[in-house]
Design a protein around this motif. Sequence first.
Motif, PDB file in Angstrom:
ATOM      1  N   ALA A   8       0.862  -1.183   0.000  1.00 31.02           N
ATOM      2  CA  ALA A   8       0.000   0.000   0.000  1.00 31.02           C
ATOM      3  C   ALA A   8       0.897   1.231   0.000  1.00 31.02           C
ATOM      4  O   ALA A   8       1.879   1.272   0.738  1.00 31.02           O
ATOM      5  N   TRP A   9       0.568   2.211  -0.827  1.00 30.22           N
ATOM      6  CA  TRP A   9       1.224   3.511  -0.715  1.00 30.22           C
ATOM      7  C   TRP A   9       0.593   4.199   0.487  1.00 30.22           C
ATOM      8  O   TRP A   9       0.656   3.690   1.582  1.00 30.22           O
ATOM      9  N   GLY A  31       7.456   2.966   5.216  1.00 27.94           N
ATOM     10  CA  GLY A  31       8.104   4.277   5.209  1.00 27.94           C
ATOM     11  C   GLY A  31       7.493   5.242   4.210  1.00 27.94           C
ATOM     12  O   GLY A  31       8.071   6.298   3.955  1.00 27.94           O
ATOM     13  N   VAL A  32       6.338   4.905   3.645  1.00 30.26           N
ATOM     14  CA  VAL A  32       5.719   5.795   2.664  1.00 30.26           C
ATOM     15  C   VAL A  32       4.828   6.803   3.404  1.00 30.26           C
ATOM     16  O   VAL A  32       3.847   6.426   4.048  1.00 30.26           O
ATOM     17  N   ALA A  33       5.216   8.071   3.312  1.00 26.24           N
ATOM     18  CA  ALA A  33       4.477   9.120   4.013  1.00 26.24           C
ATOM     19  C   ALA A  33       3.481   9.778   3.059  1.00 26.24           C
ATOM     20  O   ALA A  33       3.774   9.974   1.873  1.00 26.24           O
ATOM     21  N   LEU A  49      10.770   6.311  -7.264  1.00 27.62           N
ATOM     22  CA  LEU A  49       9.591   5.545  -7.677  1.00 27.62           C
ATOM     23  C   LEU A  49       8.375   5.932  -6.830  1.00 27.62           C
ATOM     24  O   LEU A  49       7.261   6.122  -7.330  1.00 27.62           O
ATOM     25  N   VAL A  50       8.605   6.098  -5.525  1.00 28.24           N
ATOM     26  CA  VAL A  50       7.508   6.467  -4.624  1.00 28.24           C
ATOM     27  C   VAL A  50       6.937   7.828  -5.027  1.00 28.24           C
ATOM     28  O   VAL A  50       5.709   8.007  -5.102  1.00 28.24           O
ATOM     29  N   GLU A  51       7.823   8.765  -5.338  1.00 21.02           N
ATOM     30  CA  GLU A  51       7.353  10.119  -5.674  1.00 21.02           C
ATOM     31  C   GLU A  51       6.642  10.148  -7.028  1.00 21.02           C
ATOM     32  O   GLU A  51       5.720  10.930  -7.230  1.00 21.02           O
ATOM     33  N   ALA A  90       4.825   7.675  -8.060  1.00 20.38           N
ATOM     34  CA  ALA A  90       3.562   6.950  -7.886  1.00 20.38           C
ATOM     35  C   ALA A  90       2.440   7.859  -7.396  1.00 20.38           C
ATOM     36  O   ALA A  90       1.259   7.564  -7.566  1.00 20.38           O
ATOM     37  N   GLY A  91       2.785   8.971  -6.755  1.00 20.41           N
ATOM     38  CA  GLY A  91       1.731   9.847  -6.225  1.00 20.41           C
ATOM     39  C   GLY A  91       2.337  10.872  -5.286  1.00 20.41           C
ATOM     40  O   GLY A  91       3.561  11.002  -5.193  1.00 20.41           O
ATOM     41  N   PRO A  92       1.483  11.572  -4.533  1.00 18.00           N
ATOM     42  CA  PRO A  92       1.987  12.641  -3.671  1.00 18.00           C
ATOM     43  C   PRO A  92       2.552  12.081  -2.371  1.00 18.00           C
ATOM     44  O   PRO A  92       2.046  12.358  -1.290  1.00 18.00           O
ATOM     45  N   TYR A  93       3.585  11.270  -2.491  1.00 15.61           N
ATOM     46  CA  TYR A  93       4.138  10.608  -1.310  1.00 15.61           C
ATOM     47  C   TYR A  93       5.611  10.946  -1.160  1.00 15.61           C
ATOM     48  O   TYR A  93       6.262  11.346  -2.117  1.00 15.61           O
ATOM     49  N   ARG A  94       6.109  10.707   0.047  1.00 14.61           N
ATOM     50  CA  ARG A  94       7.557  10.818   0.295  1.00 14.61           C
ATOM     51  C   ARG A  94       8.010   9.524   0.947  1.00 14.61           C
ATOM     52  O   ARG A  94       7.241   8.890   1.690  1.00 14.61           O
ATOM     53  N   LEU A  95       9.245   9.136   0.701  1.00 11.55           N
ATOM     54  CA  LEU A  95       9.762   7.906   1.308  1.00 11.55           C
ATOM     55  C   LEU A  95      10.724   8.237   2.429  1.00 11.55           C
ATOM     56  O   LEU A  95      11.626   9.059   2.266  1.00 11.55           O
TER      57      LEU A  95
END
Length: 487
Positions: free
Chosen positions: A146-147, A176-178, A314-316, A318-323
Motif C-alpha cells: 500500500a502507498w 516508510g511511505v508518508a 519511484l515512490v514520488e 507513484a503519487g503525492p508521497y515521500r519515502l
Amino acid sequence: MVPERQFRTPLFDALVALAEARKVSFHTPGHKSGKGISTRFRQFVGPKIFTIDLTTLDEVDCLQKPVGVIKEAQELAAEAYGADHSFFLVNGTTVGNQAMILATAKPGDQVLVARNAHKSILAGIVLSGAIPRFFLPELDPELGIAWNVTGSALSTVMELYPQAKILCLTSPNYYGVAADLSTLIAKAKAQGMLALVDEAHGPHLRFHPDLPPSALESGADICVQSTHKIVGGMTQASMLHIKGDRVDLGRLRGVLYLLQSTSPSYILMASLDLARMQMATEGRKLLGKAIELAEGARARINRIEGLYCLEAGLVERAGPYRLDVTKLTISTKALGLSGFQVSAILNAEFGVQVEMADLGNLLVIVSIGDRKDDLDRLVSALTCIATRAEKGAPPIKPLIPPIQGDRLILPPREAYFAPYEYVEVGEAAGRVSSEVVTLYPPGIPLLVPGEEVSPEVVDYLLFMTSQGARVDGVRDSEPPCLRVLRD
Ligand SMILES: Cc1ncc(COP(=O)(O)O)c(C=O)c1O
C-alpha cells in the motif's frame, strides 16, 4: 543551535541519584532494587538496571500527575518535537492511539479513517462508540504494497460524510511511505475537523531534513510516535504530542489517566528522556549516518539480479508521497521466492533477521543503531540467496489485500458487544464480523467489527494463511474460524 537545556535528562538523573542514595525501600517493586530478583536474570543483565526500576516516589515524580522531573522531561520532549504538550506512554503507540480517539470522539461521532490504520485506532473507535468512515490508501499491484492515502480520496469521503469531525491518518506507513500530510490536514482543518496522525513509524522525522516532514510540522493537532520502534526508546516506550488549542487538553489528560498503568516502568520513561536528549542534541548526525548506510545498501541491493529495493524516485512518481529512506522494502518476487521464504533463509542460514516479510517483499529497518558491517552482512546474504535461486523460476505474483471501504452494517462498538459465534473462514462470506482481523504484514485491517465479510476477503485470508502469514483476529483452530455476529 540546540538549546543547552536539551542536554538535560531530568528523569534519568533523578533515578540515578535515588539509586545511588541507597535508601532502605519498603515499597514496590518487590524485588527491592534487584536484591530479590532471580539470580539468572541478574547474572545476565547485571545488577544496575534493577536499581532504577523504581515506583512513584517524590524524588522521581508520578506519571499520572506529574509535578517534578517527569513534568520537566515531558516539557523538554515537547520543545524538541515542536509540540505544546508531550506525554510519555508506557504501553506503546497502542495506548496513545486509543487515547487520541477517546479524547476527541464521542459516541456516534463520525471519524474519517484512512484504512491503513493499526488495530489500536480501531480499538479507540470501539471504546469511544465513534463511527468510522473509511477511505482507502492507494495500492501498488507490482510490489503488492500500500502507498498511502491521497487528497482526492479524502475529498471524496469528506463530501460523502460532511458531518465528520475528525480525520485520522497513518503516516508514514510500515514501508516508510508518508502521505502528503500538509495538504490532507489543511483540507480537513478548512472544514473545522481535527487532524490526528498515527506516526508510530516517525519519531525521527523531525530531526533530519532529508526525511519526510513530521505530522506536527504538517499541521496535525495530535500525533503518537513509537519512540521505541525507530530511535532510542525501549520497547513499549512511546510519546503523544499535541499542538494548538483545538484538542481538549483536560479530556486528553483524563483519558491517559484512565488508560495508562498506575505502575509505569521508570526504565521505559527514562529511555524516553534519554532518547529525546539524543535526538535533540545529535539526531541530525546520527540519522545522517543511518540514511547514508541505508542508501548505500539500497544501491548495492539494486545491483543484485532478481532483487529490487524501493527508491524515493519511484515512490514520488507513484503519487503525492515521500519515502523515509531508512526503510528498505526489498522485492524478492523476481527470484521466484516469496518474502516469507527469503526471510526464513536469511534467518536460518545467515543469522539476519528482518522486520517483516510479505508475499513479495522483505522490510528492513535501518536505524541509528546499525553499523556498516550489519548492512554488509545483509547485502552479502542477499547476493548469495539470489545467486543460487533457481534461474527461470516463475516470479511470485504479489497479492493486493482486498481492503474494504463501505461494508459497515453496524457501528463497531455495537457489533463488538453483540452475541457472536465462530464460523469457518471458508463459510464466513456474507456474515458480519465482530472482530478486528488484521494480516501482518501489512497490518491493514481486513475486517472491523460490524463489517460484512466479502468473498474476496475470505479467499485472501485462506490463501495468505496457507502461505504462512500471521493473521490476528482469526481463531487458530483447524480449520481456522472467524468470530461473526450470531444471525
Ligand atoms: C502504524 C502503527 N500504529 C501503531 C502501532 C502500535 O504501536 P506500539 O507497538 O508502539 O504499541 C504499530 C505497531 O506496529 C503500527 O505499525
